[in-house]
Write an enzyme that holds these catalytic residues in place. Structure first.
Site, mmCIF file in Angstrom:
data_model
loop_
_atom_site.group_PDB
_atom_site.id
_atom_site.type_symbol
_atom_site.label_atom_id
_atom_site.label_comp_id
_atom_site.label_asym_id
_atom_site.label_seq_id
_atom_site.Cartn_x
_atom_site.Cartn_y
_atom_site.Cartn_z
ATOM 1 N N SER A 143 0.855 -1.193 0.000
ATOM 2 C CA SER A 143 0.000 0.000 0.000
ATOM 3 C C SER A 143 0.884 1.234 0.000
ATOM 4 O O SER A 143 2.027 1.177 0.489
ATOM 5 C CB SER A 143 -0.869 -0.003 1.265
ATOM 6 O OG SER A 143 -1.478 1.262 1.449
ATOM 7 N N TYR A 161 -0.895 -1.139 10.416
ATOM 8 C CA TYR A 161 -1.129 -1.368 8.981
ATOM 9 C C TYR A 161 0.065 -0.823 8.183
ATOM 10 O O TYR A 161 0.621 -1.520 7.324
ATOM 11 C CB TYR A 161 -2.422 -0.677 8.552
ATOM 12 C CG TYR A 161 -2.793 -0.886 7.095
ATOM 13 C CD1 TYR A 161 -3.395 -2.065 6.667
ATOM 14 C CD2 TYR A 161 -2.543 0.105 6.147
ATOM 15 C CE1 TYR A 161 -3.740 -2.248 5.318
ATOM 16 C CE2 TYR A 161 -2.888 -0.078 4.804
ATOM 17 C CZ TYR A 161 -3.492 -1.254 4.408
ATOM 18 O OH TYR A 161 -3.828 -1.434 3.073
HETATM 19 N N1 LIG Z 1 -8.812 -1.084 -1.200
HETATM 20 C C1 LIG Z 1 -7.848 -0.168 -1.033
HETATM 21 O O1 LIG Z 1 -8.095 1.039 -1.075
HETATM 22 C C2 LIG Z 1 -6.437 -0.639 -0.782
HETATM 23 C C3 LIG Z 1 -5.422 0.328 -0.834
HETATM 24 C C4 LIG Z 1 -4.114 -0.073 -0.610
HETATM 25 C C5 LIG Z 1 -3.823 -1.399 -0.368
HETATM 26 N N2 LIG Z 1 -4.832 -2.329 -0.322
HETATM 27 C C6 LIG Z 1 -4.472 -3.717 -0.048
HETATM 28 O O2 LIG Z 1 -4.996 -4.544 -1.058
HETATM 29 C C7 LIG Z 1 -5.278 -5.842 -0.524
HETATM 30 C C8 LIG Z 1 -6.697 -6.234 -0.881
HETATM 31 O O3 LIG Z 1 -7.559 -5.253 -0.333
HETATM 32 P P1 LIG Z 1 -9.093 -5.154 -0.715
HETATM 33 O O4 LIG Z 1 -9.453 -3.740 -0.537
HETATM 34 O O5 LIG Z 1 -9.348 -5.857 -1.988
HETATM 35 O O6 LIG Z 1 -9.723 -5.990 0.527
HETATM 36 P P2 LIG Z 1 -11.160 -6.664 0.712
HETATM 37 O O7 LIG Z 1 -12.127 -6.084 -0.247
HETATM 38 O O8 LIG Z 1 -11.462 -6.607 2.162
HETATM 39 O O9 LIG Z 1 -10.891 -8.200 0.316
HETATM 40 C C9 LIG Z 1 -10.017 -8.954 1.131
HETATM 41 C C10 LIG Z 1 -9.939 -10.371 0.639
HETATM 42 O O10 LIG Z 1 -9.041 -11.084 1.505
HETATM 43 C C11 LIG Z 1 -9.727 -12.162 2.155
HETATM 44 N N3 LIG Z 1 -9.181 -12.280 3.514
HETATM 45 C C12 LIG Z 1 -9.148 -11.312 4.463
HETATM 46 N N4 LIG Z 1 -8.570 -11.794 5.577
HETATM 47 C C13 LIG Z 1 -8.232 -13.084 5.322
HETATM 48 C C14 LIG Z 1 -7.623 -14.114 6.078
HETATM 49 N N5 LIG Z 1 -7.240 -13.919 7.347
HETATM 50 N N6 LIG Z 1 -7.416 -15.325 5.498
HETATM 51 C C15 LIG Z 1 -7.800 -15.546 4.219
HETATM 52 N N7 LIG Z 1 -8.394 -14.604 3.443
HETATM 53 C C16 LIG Z 1 -8.607 -13.398 4.007
HETATM 54 C C17 LIG Z 1 -11.217 -11.770 2.105
HETATM 55 O O11 LIG Z 1 -12.110 -12.876 2.155
HETATM 56 P P3 LIG Z 1 -12.665 -13.450 3.585
HETATM 57 O O12 LIG Z 1 -13.158 -12.264 4.348
HETATM 58 O O13 LIG Z 1 -13.731 -14.441 3.212
HETATM 59 O O14 LIG Z 1 -11.498 -14.111 4.226
HETATM 60 C C18 LIG Z 1 -11.264 -11.115 0.720
HETATM 61 O O15 LIG Z 1 -11.295 -12.106 -0.289
HETATM 62 C C19 LIG Z 1 -5.024 -5.750 0.986
HETATM 63 O O16 LIG Z 1 -3.739 -6.260 1.274
HETATM 64 C C20 LIG Z 1 -5.064 -4.249 1.251
HETATM 65 O O17 LIG Z 1 -4.291 -3.867 2.364
HETATM 66 C C21 LIG Z 1 -6.141 -1.976 -0.528
#
Ligand SMILES: NC(=O)c1ccc[n+]([C@@H]2O[C@H](COP(=O)([O-])OP(=O)(O)OC[C@H]3O[C@@H](n4cnc5c(N)ncnc54)[C@H](OP(=O)(O)O)[C@@H]3O)[C@@H](O)[C@H]2O)c1
Length: 266
Positions: free
Chosen positions: A149, A162
């Protein structure tokens, strides 16, 4: 890679196998789809088994080669068992995407909350990379992409654990890239800024905060999950064959922008 200037640059991932963690929604789901659309066989992992099944069914209906398993990657027991359960005979790409956040002032975190963020974001990526290493080493074209991130590059007010976990992932990316270059495993990272996913909606639902994010982003909007997925697919592809140890910010110019006194709207 043999140079053949007569061949068009390739983004094809045909014949390659990928493991995408957190592949049921947001950036992980978009990445699983993008890799499968590029020809890869993709395996996804998330905690909610019903969501894994739904994603697999939806992708198979689109004739994409996708399978999945449920596991909690913040738990060391689940990590240790994962590769036995998946019984993958080959692996060419590992996308360490799972992530979570708990937002508080530094003084207010419990040890359990700190551990939950670190285990989900950092330890899962570290352990999975090591567990995948024997299979990746056997691949002729191996790539790891860590989803970190811009919070790992600069202060964003996301909560210190984080930011710490994401900064550590960036250094892990560099260190593994150098250590495993001899095994022809490329290791890179992407650093998204705000991206339209369920995780980010929690904060972006506040219209004032959303507007402040957009104002601070030179391209004037947040990212789609597909835009982050395309950067990940590129880093996996032969088009990125000499790129390793890098962190690619997918941020609409956010990390490049310091102060622009000429803008009227910022
Ligand atoms: N969205 C943003 O603005 C943003 C910005 C910068 C970085 N990121 C990074 O991008 C990545 C994805 O983010 P996102 O926004 O797509 O998140 P999200 O919409 O919350 O999706 C997270 C995914 O990870 C799975 N997950 C979460 N905890 C888990 C665990 N303990 N074991 C196995 N699976 C798990 C969830 O499914 P379950 O809940 O069913 O496990 C889901 O499939 C993350 O690393 C986040 O820090 C996101």
């Amino acid at each position: 890679m043999t140079d053949n200037p007569a061949k068009a640059p390739s983004m094809s991932l045909a014949g390659r196998t990928a493991l995408v963690t957190g592949g049921t929604r947001g950036i992980g789901a978009a990445t699983a789809v993008a890799l499968a659309q590029s020809g890869a066989r993709v395996c996804i992992v998330a905690r909610d088994a019903a969501q894994v099944e739904k994603m697999v069914d939806e992708c198979r209906a689109l004739e994409l080669d996708l399978s999945g398993a449920s596991a909690d990657l913040s738990r060391i027991q689940d990590l240790d068992r994962l590769f036995d359960r998946l019984s993958l005979s080959k692996l060419d790409m590992l996308i360490n995407n799972v992530g979570t956040n708990i937002r508080r002032g530094a003084a207010d975190y419990s040890r359990e909350e700190f551990a939950a963020v670190m285990n989900t974001n950092l330890i899962s990526a570290w352990e999975l990379s090591r567990l995948a290493y024997p299979l990746l080493r056997s691949s002729s074209d191996a790539a790891i992409v860590n989803v970190t991130s811009v919070a790992g590059l600069t202060h964003l007010g996301t909560g210190t654990p984080y930011a710490m976990s994401k900064a550590a992932m960036i250094q892990m990316t560099r260190s593994l890239a150098v250590e495993w270059a001899a095994d022809a495993i490329r290791v890179n990272a992407v650093a998204p800024w705000y991206t339209d996913t369920p995780l980010a909606r929690g904060v972006l639902n506040d219209p004032e905060y959303h507007a402040a994010v957009v104002r601070r982003t030179p391209l004037g909007r947040i990212a789609t999950a597909r835009e982050v997925a395309c950067a990940i697919a590129f880093l996996c592809s032969a088009s990125a064959s000499f790129i390793t140890g890098q962190c690619l910010a997918v941020d609409g110019g956010f990390s490049a922008a310091g102060f622009d006194g000429l803008r009227q709207d910022g």
